[in-house]
Write an enzyme that holds these catalytic residues in place. Structure first.
Site, PDB file in Angstrom:
ATOM      1  N   ASP A  30      -2.706   2.419  -6.221  1.00 28.02           N
ATOM      2  CA  ASP A  30      -1.722   2.522  -5.137  1.00 28.02           C
ATOM      3  C   ASP A  30      -1.673   1.314  -4.210  1.00 28.02           C
ATOM      4  O   ASP A  30      -1.056   1.385  -3.146  1.00 28.02           O
ATOM      5  CB  ASP A  30      -1.981   3.783  -4.315  1.00 28.02           C
ATOM      6  N   GLU A  31      -2.278   0.206  -4.572  1.00 31.98           N
ATOM      7  CA  GLU A  31      -2.184  -0.980  -3.724  1.00 31.98           C
ATOM      8  C   GLU A  31      -2.324  -2.248  -4.560  1.00 31.98           C
ATOM      9  O   GLU A  31      -2.940  -2.249  -5.623  1.00 31.98           O
ATOM     10  CB  GLU A  31      -3.232  -0.970  -2.608  1.00 31.98           C
TER      11      GLU A  31
ATOM     12  N   ASP B  96       0.856  -1.187   0.000  1.00 31.89           N
ATOM     13  CA  ASP B  96       0.000   0.000   0.000  1.00 31.89           C
ATOM     14  C   ASP B  96       0.889   1.234   0.000  1.00 31.89           C
ATOM     15  O   ASP B  96       1.642   1.474   0.947  1.00 31.89           O
ATOM     16  CB  ASP B  96      -0.900  -0.024   1.243  1.00 31.89           C
TER      17      ASP B  96
END
Length: 541
Positions: free
Chosen positions: A179-180, A99
């Site tokens: 983003d993860e 993350d």
């Protein structure tokens, strides 16, 4: 508890539910109760009568079913299901969830270093601000917040750079968003004779060196646990959960329900309907297993059992196009009340949706109009057609008809979403059916069949953190109930679907529900089971 104290508790619980994803964020410098109060006041939410009716109905239904059932038998059946779920535990795979730390804000800081340390993005989270929050509410929580325009080209480029590093560790990288993502590093560990913590430390260092962005990670036997763990040492840290059954069950037993991925305010508020307001940790799932099992139709006890035991999917693979459920466009604005202005906004949204459908190469059969009232209650209205459509000329008339039935309105959000999708990149076989399909698309006007999928409040909207019941690919061949998530099959008519939805909503039962306080069984939560018993084993003791 006095009546005054009980009323104040209900108020605090309601404010907490409205705060949604703002609850329990790490690093808060402001009192959580105060944050909840500000969000509730800024939202200007009226008395939540619909939610009260829903909770009352759940309580009455629970009481009715418990009267005709044996608690002892329910608990025995629940224990049997827990044992069945436990038998599926797999500790052989090493999964990590990565993350990016304050990804969007960090990318902006790279472009404008003067923003570093100022209240925007992650820094503003300390005051209770969160992603997707209305700007005016964020300013109430953090008056000195800095709002910057979105630059998605930068975010996409940064995400691509991060993925290039991650793919070196698992070619089947599963990105959950920009983003993860999830990786299975079992093979990498074996090939390089490295421990998991060393692999992840190396990975994080490579990402930072290449992108100047930091990343947090969780290491665990499955995706759910890995995601929970990635939040333990944020920012720029990592956390390993021991691959041991007893360690995992103790970890989950004391974990707040809100920390489980997918268990958001909707799930929490529905559980409240059972009268288990004190349910704060996953361990309470076991304590209230009889009530949860008797309400299995609404709460899916087997899924709750998996959460309690810390068991989840450990398969990691790239997402497939056919797994996409919908394509939609939404716009937020200050309150709109003029009918013509609202319909003009709807037309603009339909044109934007057509562009997205063309770019993504999808067509759909179900048109859903979503709007948010000035009271912050979300509502949706949907209608299905017999053939796949994708253009504004086809979508807009259906959306307009759905919205006109609701006018006049005072709204602050409007959107259109296409679902029951068809992937246009998948080639069709030649033949007479394909010929008629093309001819029909050119010569026939849309023939909508009304399906009023009325979701009466935001409890039925899937928002950040909400629990999503598993849905199989059968939904591509037939409608899916928006209440229980069940695929009803290709032979389901509109009338069948409406009857099923009415049954799930139990509108009549809600209207007739009588308010009464549920009787809670007296049980000593500290009572210890005999050592070595099945109960002690299930409790993780």
């Amino acid at each position: 508890m006095s009546e005054v104290d009980a009323k104040e508790k209900r108020k605090r619980d309601f404010e907490r539910s409205l705060a949604g994803p703002s609850v329990g964020k790490a690093g808060l410098v402001r009192d959580q109760t105060e944050i909840n109060r500000i969000i509730a006041e800024a939202s200007k939410v009226r008395k939540d009568e619909e939610l009260t009716e829903k909770i009352t109905w759940f309580r009455n239904k629970r009481d009715s079913l418990m009267q005709d059932a044996s608690r002892e038998k329910l608990e025995t059946d629940a224990d049997r299901i827990l044992l069945e779920v436990e038998s599926t535990r797999d500790l052989t795979q090493t999964i990590i969830h990565v993350d990016m730390d304050a990804f969007y804000a960090s990318v902006e800081v790279l472009m404008d270093p003067s923003l570093k340390g100022k209240p925007f993005g992650y820094e503003a989270r300390k005051f209770g601000c969160r992603s997707g929050m209305a700007g005016f509410i964020a300013k109430k929580l953090c008056p000195h917040i800095i709002l910057v325009p979105l630059n998605f080209d930068r975010y996409i480029a940064a995400s691509k750079s991060v993925r290039e590093v991650l793919l070196q560790y698992d070619e089947n990288l599963m990105m959950a968003s920009l983003d993860e993502g999830y990786l299975n590093i079992t093979g990498y560990m074996a090939a390089h004779d490295m421990a998991a913590v060393d692999v992840v430390s190396q990975l994080r260092a490579q990402v930072e060196e290449k992108t100047q962005l930091t990343i947090s990670a969780g290491i665990a036997p499955n995706r759910m646990l890995a995601k929970i763990c990635s939040d333990k040492n944020k920012p720029n840290g990592q956390f390993l959960l021991d691959f041991d059954r007893n360690v995992i069950t103790r970890f989950m037993r004391d974990l707040p329900v809100r920390k489980i991925p997918g268990f958001g305010r909707v799930t929490e508020r529905c559980l409240e309907g059972l009268g288990v307001e004190l349910m704060q940790t996953c361990g309470d799932i076991y304590t209230h297993r009889a009530e949860l099992l008797v309400m299995d139709h609404w709460f899916n006890f087997r899924n709750l059992s998996k959460a309690y035991l810390g068991i989840a999917d450990n398969k990691v693979a790239p997402g497939k196009r056919e797994e996409r459920k919908s394509v939609g466009v939404e716009r937020t604005f200050r309150d709109k009340t003029d009918n013509e202005e609202i319909l003009a906004e709807l037309a603009n949204i339909a044109e934007e949706l057509e562009k997205d459908m063309t770019t993504l190469q999808y067509a759909g059969k179900t048109v859903t109009v979503k709007y948010k009232l000035h009271t912050y209650v979300n509502k949706t209205r949907a209608q299905s057609v017999k053939r796949y459509i994708s253009t504004s000329a086809e979508i807009l008339p259906i959306a307009q008809e759905l919205l006109r039935r609701e006018l006049p309105l005072r709204i602050r959000l409007l959107g259109i979403r296409m679902s029951t999708l068809k992937d246009l990149t998948v080639p069709e076989s030649d033949g007479i059916q394909k010929f008629f399909a093309k001819t029909s698309a050119k010569t026939r006007e849309p023939t909508p069949e009304p399906i009023d999928l009325s979701l009466e409040d935001d409890d039925d909207e899937l928002e950040e953190g909400d629990f999503v019941p598993p849905v199989t690919k059968d939904h591509l061949l037939g409608p899916v109930c928006p209440i229980c998530g069940k695929a009803l099959g290709p032979g389901t008519s509109n009338q069948d679907l409406n009857e099923h939805i009415d049954w799930c909503l139990n509108k009549d039962a809600i209207g007739e529900a009588k308010k009464r306080t549920p009787k809670k069984p007296k049980k000593d939560p500290d009572k210890k089971e005999p050592k070595g018993s099945m109960m002690a084993w299930l409790k993780g003791k």
